[in-house]
Scaffold this active site. Structure first.
Site, PDB file in Angstrom:
ATOM      1  N   GLU A  93      72.115 -59.014  67.282  1.00  0.00           N
ATOM      2  CA  GLU A  93      72.128 -59.705  65.985  1.00  0.00           C
ATOM      3  C   GLU A  93      71.866 -61.185  66.232  1.00  0.00           C
ATOM      4  O   GLU A  93      72.420 -61.789  67.155  1.00  0.00           O
ATOM      5  CB  GLU A  93      73.482 -59.515  65.289  1.00  0.00           C
ATOM      6  CG  GLU A  93      73.603 -60.293  63.978  1.00  0.00           C
ATOM      7  CD  GLU A  93      74.953 -60.065  63.285  1.00  0.00           C
ATOM      8  OE1 GLU A  93      75.519 -58.959  63.465  1.00  0.00           O
ATOM      9  OE2 GLU A  93      75.444 -60.987  62.597  1.00  0.00           O
ATOM     10  N   GLU A 103      74.600 -69.238  59.046  1.00  0.00           N
ATOM     11  CA  GLU A 103      75.730 -68.730  58.261  1.00  0.00           C
ATOM     12  C   GLU A 103      76.508 -69.924  57.726  1.00  0.00           C
ATOM     13  O   GLU A 103      76.540 -70.997  58.334  1.00  0.00           O
ATOM     14  CB  GLU A 103      76.643 -67.857  59.116  1.00  0.00           C
ATOM     15  CG  GLU A 103      76.058 -66.498  59.443  1.00  0.00           C
ATOM     16  CD  GLU A 103      77.061 -65.616  60.165  1.00  0.00           C
ATOM     17  OE1 GLU A 103      77.765 -64.834  59.499  1.00  0.00           O
ATOM     18  OE2 GLU A 103      77.148 -65.726  61.414  1.00  0.00           O
TER      19      GLU A 103
END
Length: 526
Positions: free
Chosen positions: A403, A408
């Site tokens: 990932e 974020e």
């Protein structure tokens, strides 16, 4: 004997002249100063001073406008009147009494071309022939312009002739089949221009945004691409990324800056993008949806409703709402068997809705530069992300498939974003994930560019073009570096969850949205 002597002297003079004045070679930067480079120095548009400044800047071209007076003098000016005097109804002697704001005399085309030929070996003249009051006058403008260029032997200095009049361009080609021409109107397809011998499209930038297929079509047909008049960083970056041959701008200095900052300067080529220049649902040839609850104890229920994901005003909107949604996973026995997901089967209703878009099974990439320009939602409990999963995640499972979290953000820490990788060896369940936070200025009010550059040796995370975090390949096993495979892209706004919900959820802030201006994927040419 005397004739031979004179002939040889003549050859020597020609040779010396060629040595002193090398052939014109246009600068290879694509910058066309619109009406000259006038804005930064507050010069008059279409002035010789603005032309000279475009030459000083080393622009590829300097555009100017040509009109014809009542006594058939070609002059350089934009509007059809000069200080309320209709140009076609007045003689040059009358019009020239009114000076430009810097004291220059209203330039004739002869004066302008001669100025463009002086001490200039890089900046081509982009000659816009303005449509006149009749077809006959249009043809006269074309004929007199070509005759003047030939008289002055200025052909090497003309980068291109441009016009909104197709008749003018076709007449130019009849008079000089070698002339370079570009059409301005935006109404004809690349195929039509090619058939008629027009060398390029010089269309207002919005035409290309409405018809992006014309960009690829023009390239396939070998036509030049030019766009006018691009003055914002966003428009300039888009045109540079799409490798337009020319960009006509009032801000040549800014365009030079954006050229230096562009990924194309590092050898990258744009291979996939969504500029969201349409309305309605996200493009189904580029984006798919994830549905319902997914993981991480998140509280939002993912849907494909336009309320949660839509394209308006050139932006993708991913919006989270506080609303009751029927939970289709309620008491689902298969869901209850999955430890990471069984929370999703406990409640009959979800209390929040949102969207999660992905390119899975439609587009994925091994290595490159992925960049997204976005404005983030605001409020405690929000957790927007721009991230990627390995295409083999279904076979290998998470986190072994890998990932990459390009960006974020959590609402309880409103002045920071972070980038992260998760692998079998490095992931948040073990507390070993590789991650870094960075301060960000007004992420909810301003657009920022979130990017990641990735190759076989390392991964770099960037905010607004600046690298703030790098991860190097340790050359161990797939457990440490599962990134030598294709990954697909995901955009979502989560609510609550194991990270986003650590400080609770502020229900007073809803609805909240992530606004995405564009998504671009670049890869190296080779």
């Amino acid at each position: 004997m005397n004739f031979l002597y004179i002939f040889l002297i003549g050859l020597n003079l020609i040779g010396c002249n060629n040595a002193i004045t090398p052939p014109m070679k246009f600068a290879d930067n694509g910058v066309v100063a619109h009406r000259g480079a006038w804005k930064a120095k507050q010069l008059p548009e279409n002035s010789i001073a603005a032309l000279r400044h475009a030459i000083d800047l080393n622009c590829t071209g300097s555009e100017f406008d040509v009109r014809i007076t009542a006594d058939s003098v070609l002059i350089v000016t934009h509007d059809n009147d000069w200080h309320d005097l209709i140009i076609e109804e007045n003689s040059y002697s009358v019009l020239s009494k009114i000076k430009l704001s810097n004291g220059e005399t209203l330039p004739t085309l002869r004066d302008y071309i001669l100025a463009g030929m002086e001490n200039n070996n890089s900046t081509g003249l982009v000659c816009e022939l303005k449509p006149a009051s009749s077809k006959e006058m249009n043809l006269l403008v074309a004929e007199k312009s070509i005759a003047l260029v030939k008289e002055l032997k200025a052909e090497p200095y003309i980068l291109t002739y441009i016009s909104f009049s197709y008749d003018i361009l076709k007449r130019i080609l009849e008079l000089d089949p070698n002339a370079n021409t570009q059409y301005l109107n935006g109404s004809k397809s690349p195929a039509q221009l090619k058939e008629d011998g027009i060398a390029g499209l010089d269309y207002e930038k919005s035409v290309f945004k409405r018809k992006p297929e014309w960009i690829s079509s023009a390239k396939e047909l070998g036509l030049a691409l030019n766009a006018w008049t691009a003055n914002t960083q966003e428009d300039l970056d888009w045109l540079v990324a799409n490798k337009f041959n020319f960009i006509t701008t009032n801000e040549p200095e800014l365009l030079f800056e954006r050229l230096k900052a562009s990924p194309t300067q590092k050898g990258y080529e744009l291979v996939w993008s969504d500029e969201f220049n349409y309305k309605g649902k996200p493009d189904s040839t580029k984006w798919a949806y994830d549905y319902r609850f997914i993981a991480n104890q998140e509280k939002q229920y993912y849907t494909d409703s336009p309320k949660n994901a839509r394209v308006v005003n050139g932006h993708l909107i991913i919006e989270a709402h506080k609303e009751q949604v029927v939970n289709e996973l309620y008491n689902d026995p298969e869901v209850l068997k999955k430890s990471y997901l069984k929370y999703a089967a406990k409640d009959q209703y979800a209390n929040y809705s949102s969207a999660r878009l992905k390119t899975q099974d439609m587009a994925s990439w091994q290595y490159g530069r992925i960049e997204v320009r976005a404005k983030l939602p605001n409020g405690k409990g929000l957790w927007p992300a721009i991230w990627m999963l390995g295409d083999n995640v279904k076979e290998l499972g998470w986190p072994k498939g890998g990932e990459i979290d390009i960006m974020e953000y959590v609402g309880f820490k409103p002045d920071s974003i972070f980038g992260t990788i998760h692998t079998q060896a490095y992931n948040h369940t073990k507390g070993t994930q590789k991650s870094k936070w960075i301060h960000i200025d007004e992420p909810n009010e301003k657009f920022h560019v979130y990017a990641m550059e990735w190759n076989a040796e390392k991964m770099s995370f960037l905010l607004d073009g600046e690298v703030y975090f790098e991860i190097e390949n340790e050359h161990k096993t797939i457990n440490e570096w599962p990134f030598d495979q294709k990954f697909h892209l995901i955009l979502n706004v989560a609510v609550g969850g194991s990270l986003g919900g650590q400080k609770g959820i502020d229900n007073s802030v809803f609805p909240q949205k992530m606004t995405v201006d564009y998504v671009r994927v670049f890869q190296l040419k080779n």
